[in-house]
Write a protein that holds these residues in place. Sequence first.
Motif, PDB file in Angstrom:
ATOM      1  N   GLY A 133      -7.138  14.132   4.253  1.00  0.00           N
ATOM      2  CA  GLY A 133      -6.168  13.092   4.571  1.00  0.00           C
ATOM      3  C   GLY A 133      -4.937  13.638   5.253  1.00  0.00           C
ATOM      4  N   CYS A 134      -4.543  14.847   4.876  1.00  0.00           N
ATOM      5  CA  CYS A 134      -3.381  15.483   5.500  1.00  0.00           C
ATOM      6  C   CYS A 134      -3.701  15.926   6.921  1.00  0.00           C
ATOM      7  CB  CYS A 134      -2.914  16.666   4.665  1.00  0.00           C
ATOM      8  SG  CYS A 134      -2.310  16.201   3.019  1.00  0.00           S
ATOM      9  N   VAL A 135      -4.885  16.485   7.119  1.00  0.00           N
ATOM     10  CA  VAL A 135      -5.305  16.893   8.460  1.00  0.00           C
ATOM     11  C   VAL A 135      -5.282  15.698   9.407  1.00  0.00           C
ATOM     12  CG1 VAL A 135      -7.243  17.750   9.834  1.00  0.00           C
ATOM     13  CG2 VAL A 135      -6.664  18.851   7.660  1.00  0.00           C
ATOM     14  N   ASN A 179      -5.044   9.944  -4.545  1.00  0.00           N
ATOM     15  CA  ASN A 179      -3.826   9.663  -3.781  1.00  0.00           C
ATOM     16  C   ASN A 179      -3.217  10.902  -3.135  1.00  0.00           C
ATOM     17  OD1 ASN A 179      -2.840  11.044  -5.990  1.00  0.00           O
ATOM     18  ND2 ASN A 179      -1.285   9.524  -6.528  1.00  0.00           N
ATOM     19  N   ASN A 180      -3.953  12.027  -3.170  1.00  0.00           N
ATOM     20  CA  ASN A 180      -3.371  13.315  -2.763  1.00  0.00           C
ATOM     21  C   ASN A 180      -3.921  13.871  -1.456  1.00  0.00           C
ATOM     22  OD1 ASN A 180      -5.938  13.957  -3.560  1.00  0.00           O
ATOM     23  ND2 ASN A 180      -5.351  15.542  -5.044  1.00  0.00           N
ATOM     24  N   GLY A 181      -4.650  13.057  -0.710  1.00  0.00           N
ATOM     25  CA  GLY A 181      -5.187  13.535   0.559  1.00  0.00           C
ATOM     26  C   GLY A 181      -6.555  14.174   0.456  1.00  0.00           C
ATOM     27  N   ASP A 182      -7.153  14.174  -0.727  1.00  0.00           N
ATOM     28  CA  ASP A 182      -8.456  14.820  -0.909  1.00  0.00           C
ATOM     29  C   ASP A 182      -9.581  14.123  -0.147  1.00  0.00           C
ATOM     30  OD1 ASP A 182      -7.862  17.079  -2.310  1.00  0.00           O
ATOM     31  OD2 ASP A 182      -8.371  16.274  -4.291  1.00  0.00           O
ATOM     32  N   ILE A 197       0.852  -1.196   0.000  1.00  0.00           N
ATOM     33  CA  ILE A 197       0.000   0.000   0.000  1.00  0.00           C
ATOM     34  C   ILE A 197       0.890   1.249   0.000  1.00  0.00           C
ATOM     35  CG2 ILE A 197      -1.880   1.210   1.148  1.00  0.00           C
ATOM     36  CD1 ILE A 197      -2.618  -1.610   0.218  1.00  0.00           C
ATOM     37  N   HIS A 198       0.755   2.062  -1.033  1.00  0.00           N
ATOM     38  CA  HIS A 198       1.637   3.219  -1.230  1.00  0.00           C
ATOM     39  C   HIS A 198       1.240   4.426  -0.382  1.00  0.00           C
ATOM     40  CE1 HIS A 198      -1.316   5.488  -3.579  1.00  0.00           C
ATOM     41  NE2 HIS A 198      -1.601   4.368  -4.238  1.00  0.00           N
ATOM     42  N   GLY A 199       2.070   5.467  -0.458  1.00  0.00           N
ATOM     43  CA  GLY A 199       1.851   6.689   0.310  1.00  0.00           C
ATOM     44  C   GLY A 199       1.204   7.803  -0.494  1.00  0.00           C
ATOM     45  N   THR A 233       1.859   6.129  -6.466  1.00  0.00           N
ATOM     46  CA  THR A 233       1.036   5.048  -7.012  1.00  0.00           C
ATOM     47  C   THR A 233       1.742   3.744  -6.667  1.00  0.00           C
ATOM     48  OG1 THR A 233       2.159   4.897  -9.156  1.00  0.00           O
ATOM     49  CG2 THR A 233       0.385   6.539  -8.950  1.00  0.00           C
ATOM     50  N   GLU A 234       1.159   2.629  -7.083  1.00  0.00           N
ATOM     51  CA  GLU A 234       1.785   1.346  -6.793  1.00  0.00           C
ATOM     52  C   GLU A 234       3.149   1.222  -7.482  1.00  0.00           C
ATOM     53  OE1 GLU A 234       2.160  -1.420  -8.950  1.00  0.00           O
ATOM     54  OE2 GLU A 234       1.273  -0.523 -10.749  1.00  0.00           O
ATOM     55  N   ALA A 235       3.423   2.098  -8.448  1.00  0.00           N
ATOM     56  CA  ALA A 235       4.704   2.052  -9.150  1.00  0.00           C
ATOM     57  C   ALA A 235       5.880   2.349  -8.222  1.00  0.00           C
ATOM     58  CB  ALA A 235       4.706   3.050 -10.313  1.00  0.00           C
TER      59      ALA A 235
END
Length: 211
Positions: free
Chosen positions: A121-123, A46-49, A14-16, A20-22
């Motif tokens: 997601g960042c919060v 994947n950007n915290g949205d 599971i990526h950060g 991406t999985e790449a």
Amino acid sequence: MNIENQQSNPVLLIHGIDDTEAVFHQMRNYLIQRGLSVHALNLVPNNGDVGLDELAKQVSDYVTATFASEQRLDLVGFSMGGIVSRYYVQRLGGINRVQRFITISSPHHGTVVAYASRRPGCVQMRPDSIFLKDLNSDAVILGQLDFTSIWTPYDLMIVPANSSQMSVGSQVIVPVPLHPWMLTDSRSLAVVKILLERIKIKLPLLEKASS
């Protein structure tokens, strides 16, 4: 100490954030070459949205769709992916599916870098966030798994770096200088391989991976 091999579980990576999985290309190939079955998915967005709890549902859905109900699996989460994975384990039933759980440079207690964005997601990844306080309130449940946190004291994305420490499970310090290198450094790769192959409790683990 002699170690007897068990039949390997499939491994889910599971990526950060903003990855991406790449990002697991090198680690994935390394593990496949050593005979492991390795899977990965792309978290969207994947950007915290969206909150990490929402992303964890994608992990749950992927596991349900990909693996037989009786199949145990091993879970590896990098950075934000480690917290997403923890939510899956602690809140969405993953505790009943996962045998070995590894987080790599994950902000278990938050990172001040997350103050740079107001995205949900960042919060949630800020120090002392309601989300992390709740998740850490029963982190003891991770003791039911073979859980390990891998981290580097030189991390500039996880600040303070020791936010990756947990009071449960094991820890391995791999002293690499950059956050993304935790997925490519030969020491990190070797540690992940050992952790995925070890039998719980029977294999002692040094707290520091030396060069």
